[in-house]
Enzyme design. Structure first.
Site, PDB file in Angstrom:
ATOM      1  CB  SER A   1      -0.921  -0.073   1.249  1.00 49.20           C
ATOM      2  OG  SER A   1      -1.908   0.841   1.130  1.00 49.20           O
TER       3      SER A   1
ATOM      4  CG  HIS B   1      -4.709  -1.802  -1.723  1.00 45.12           C
ATOM      5  ND1 HIS B   1      -4.765  -2.874  -0.708  1.00 45.12           N
ATOM      6  CD2 HIS B   1      -3.923  -0.705  -1.196  1.00 45.12           C
ATOM      7  CE1 HIS B   1      -4.354  -2.161   0.369  1.00 45.12           C
ATOM      8  NE2 HIS B   1      -3.880  -1.115   0.216  1.00 45.12           N
TER       9      HIS B   1
END
Length: 439
Positions: free
Chosen positions: A348, A371
Site C-alpha cells: 500500500s 491497491h
C-alpha cells in the site's frame, strides 16, 4: 645533618610513599571497574557478532537483526570479516518478516561473511525457513522444529479480494516450503509437508530427524565464547618503587579508559544514524513518519550524503506517507542521493515510499502490494461524499508517484487495482519499472 632534619626528611619521604600507595589503590580500583565495563560492553551484539532473533520473527525483531548485520558490515569496512551468529528460538512470526531477514543474510554471505543460524528450544516454520539461508545450520540436541501451515494474523477481506489474498498467502507458504525442500537436497518434499501439516497438524521434528532430513548441518550445543578485550600487559615487579608502581597503575587506568572511549565511539560511528540509514519496519503513521523525518533532517545537515531507507511495512496513512515522500523529494533536490530498499513487503502506502529513491532495490523474496486507497467513512451523507472526494484526491496523488517510472500510467494502475489487491514479486516489479534492481 642533624637528627631532627633526618627525621623530617624520612617523614616527608614516608608521606610521599604513603600517598603513592593510596594513588595506586585508587588507580588500580578504577582500572578494574573500567576493564569490567569494557568486557561487558564487548559481550553485546555490536562486538560479540551474535544476536538473538527471538521470541518471534516479527517486524521489530527483524529490524534488530538487520541493524546488527548492517553495523558489523560497516564496522568491518576495509578490514577482516568475522563470522556472525544468529540465535533463533520461538515458533511465532510471519513469512514476510522472515524473508526480510533471509534476504539480508544472503547479502551478508555475498559480501564474504560466514553466517551461522542456531535453533534452540522450539523453532517454528518461520525459524526453520530462516535457518536455510545460513552457511551453517545448528540445532541443540533437545530442540525441535515445529513445521506447520502458515498462520497469518487476522485480516479484513471481502468476496472481491478474498481470492487474491488467499493466493498471496499460499504463495508465501509455497515459497517458504520450497526453501526447505531445496536445502534438504530432496530429503523433504512438498508432498511430505502437505501430508504432515494439513488442517493445522504440526510436524514435530527432533533435532536428529532434522539432521537426517537435511535441514541442519550439526546437532550440538554451542556455547558462545566470551569476547575478551586486548589490554596491554603492564607488568608489576616486586622491585618496583612506589613511584614506578604509581605510574604503572595510572597507565593501566588510562589504557582501560581509552579502550572504553574507542568502543563507545565505534557504536556511534557505525550506527544507523551515522550511516545515514533508516530502518522503516513499521506502519506508515504519524509517529513512524515523524521519526523518519527527524532522521532525514539530521542527514540533510551532511552535504551530499547518501541516504538508505530499508522498508518492510504494511502501509498505512496516506497523508502521513505523503509528508515523508515530500521530505525525501526535498532532500533529493538538495543533492542527496536516496536509495530505497524493499525487504519483506512494501504494501500500500509503503509501496509508494519505495518509489522515491534515486535507486530502488528489492530483495529477491520481497513483495509489493498496490491497491486502491481506503478509509473509514462515517457521519452524514453529504459529509461522506466530501470524504470520498478527499480520498480520491489522495489516491490520485499517490498513483502519480507510483506511475512516474512505471511502464503503466496512473490510470492503468488504478484500473488494474479496481477490484482487489495486486501483489507483485520482485521480478514482476522490476519488469514493470517499479524497481531498478533485484538483489
Amino acid at each position: 645533618m642533624s637528627e631532627s632534619n633526618t627525621h623530617a626528611v624520612t617523614t616527608v619521604a614516608s608521606l610521599r610513599d604513603a600517598t603513592r600507595l593510596a594513588n595506586i589503590s585508587v588507580y588500580e580500583g578504577a582500572a578494574r571497574q573500567v576493564e569490567k565495563a569494557v568486557t561487558d560492553l564487548m559481550q553485546g551484539w555490536q562486538f560479540s557478532r551474535r544476536t538473538n532473533v527471538a521470541p518471534a520473527i516479527v517486524a521489530p525483531i527483524a529490524a534488530q537483526a538487520i541493524q546488527a548485520m548492517g553495523f558489523w558490515e560497516r564496522h568491518d569496512a576495509g578490514g577482516g570479516k568475522r563470522p556472525i551468529h544468529l540465535h533463533v528460538t520461538g515458533s511465532e512470526g510471519s513469512y514476510m518478516d522472515t524473508f526480510a531477514i533471509l534476504d539480508y543474510v544472503r547479502w551478508m554471505k555475498e559480501a564474504g561473511y560466514h553466517v551461522t543460524v542456531e535453533v534452540t528450544g522450539i523453532g517454528g516454520i518461520y525459524q526453520a525457513v530462516l535457518m536455510q539461508a545460513a552457511d551453517e545450520r545448528v540445532m541443540s540436541p533437545n530442540s525441535y522444529l515445529f513445521l506447520e501451515e502458515d498462520d497469518p494474523r487476522p485480516f479484513m477481506a471481502n468476496t472481491g479480494n478474498m481470492d487474491e489474498l488467499l493466493e498471496f498467502y499460499r504463495g508465501l507458504e509455497r515459497h517458504g516450503w520450497q526453501t526447505l525442500v531445496e536445502r534438504s537436497g530432496g530429503k523433504i518434499t512438498t508432498d511430505d509437508l502437505t501430508e504432515r501439516t494439513g488442517f493445522q497438524r504440526i510436524w514435530r521434528m527432533t533435532a536428529q530427524e532434522a539432521l537426517e532430513r537435511g535441514l541442519v548441518d550439526k546437532v550440538e550445543v554451542r556455547v558462545p565464547g566470551r569476547v575478551q578485550p586486548n589490554f596491554p600487559v603492564i607488568a608489576v615487579h616486586a622491585s618496583d618503587s612506589p613511584a614506578v608502581r604509581e605510574k604503572k597503575a595510572n597507565l593501566r587506568k588510562l589504557y582501560a579508559e581509552a579502550e572504553m572511549v574507542r568502543l563507545a565511539n565505534a557504536v556511534t560511528d557505525f550506527g544507523d544514524d551515522k550511516a545515514n540509514r533508516i530502518i522503516f519496519f513499521s506502519k506508515v503513521d504519524g509517529e513512524s513518519v515523524s521519526a523518519a523525518c527527524d532522521a532525514l533532517y539530521r542527514f540533510a545537515s551532511r552535504p551530499g550524503s547518501k541516504i538508505e531507507i530499508l522498508i518492510n511495512s504494511p502501509g498505512g496513512n496516506v497523508v502521513a506517507g505523503m509528508i515523508l515522500i515530500e521530505t525525501i523529494e526535498e532532500l533529493k533536490k538538495r543533492g542527496h542521493e536516496v536509495t530505497t530498499v524493499n525487504l519483506g513487503h512494501a504494501a500500500s502506502m509503503a509501496g509508494f515510499l519505495l518509489q522515491c529513491g534515486n535507486k530502488r532495490v528489492m530483495g529477491k523474496n520481497a513483495r509489493i502490494l498496490i491497491h486502491r486507497a481506503s478509509t473509514i467513512f462515517g457521519s452524514g451523507n453529504s459529509q461522506m461524499k466530501d470524504q470520498q472526494e478527499f480520498i480520491k484526491l489522495l489516491e490520485a496523488r499517490a498513483m502519480t508517484v507510483m506511475a512516474e517510472r512505471c511502464t503503466m500510467a496512473a490510470e492503468e494502475l488504478q484500473k488494474k487495482t479496481k477490484n482487489g489487491d495486486w501483489w507483485l514479486t520482485a521480478d514482476e516489479a522490476k519488469e514493470l519499472g517499479l524497481v531498478d534492481e533485484v538483489r
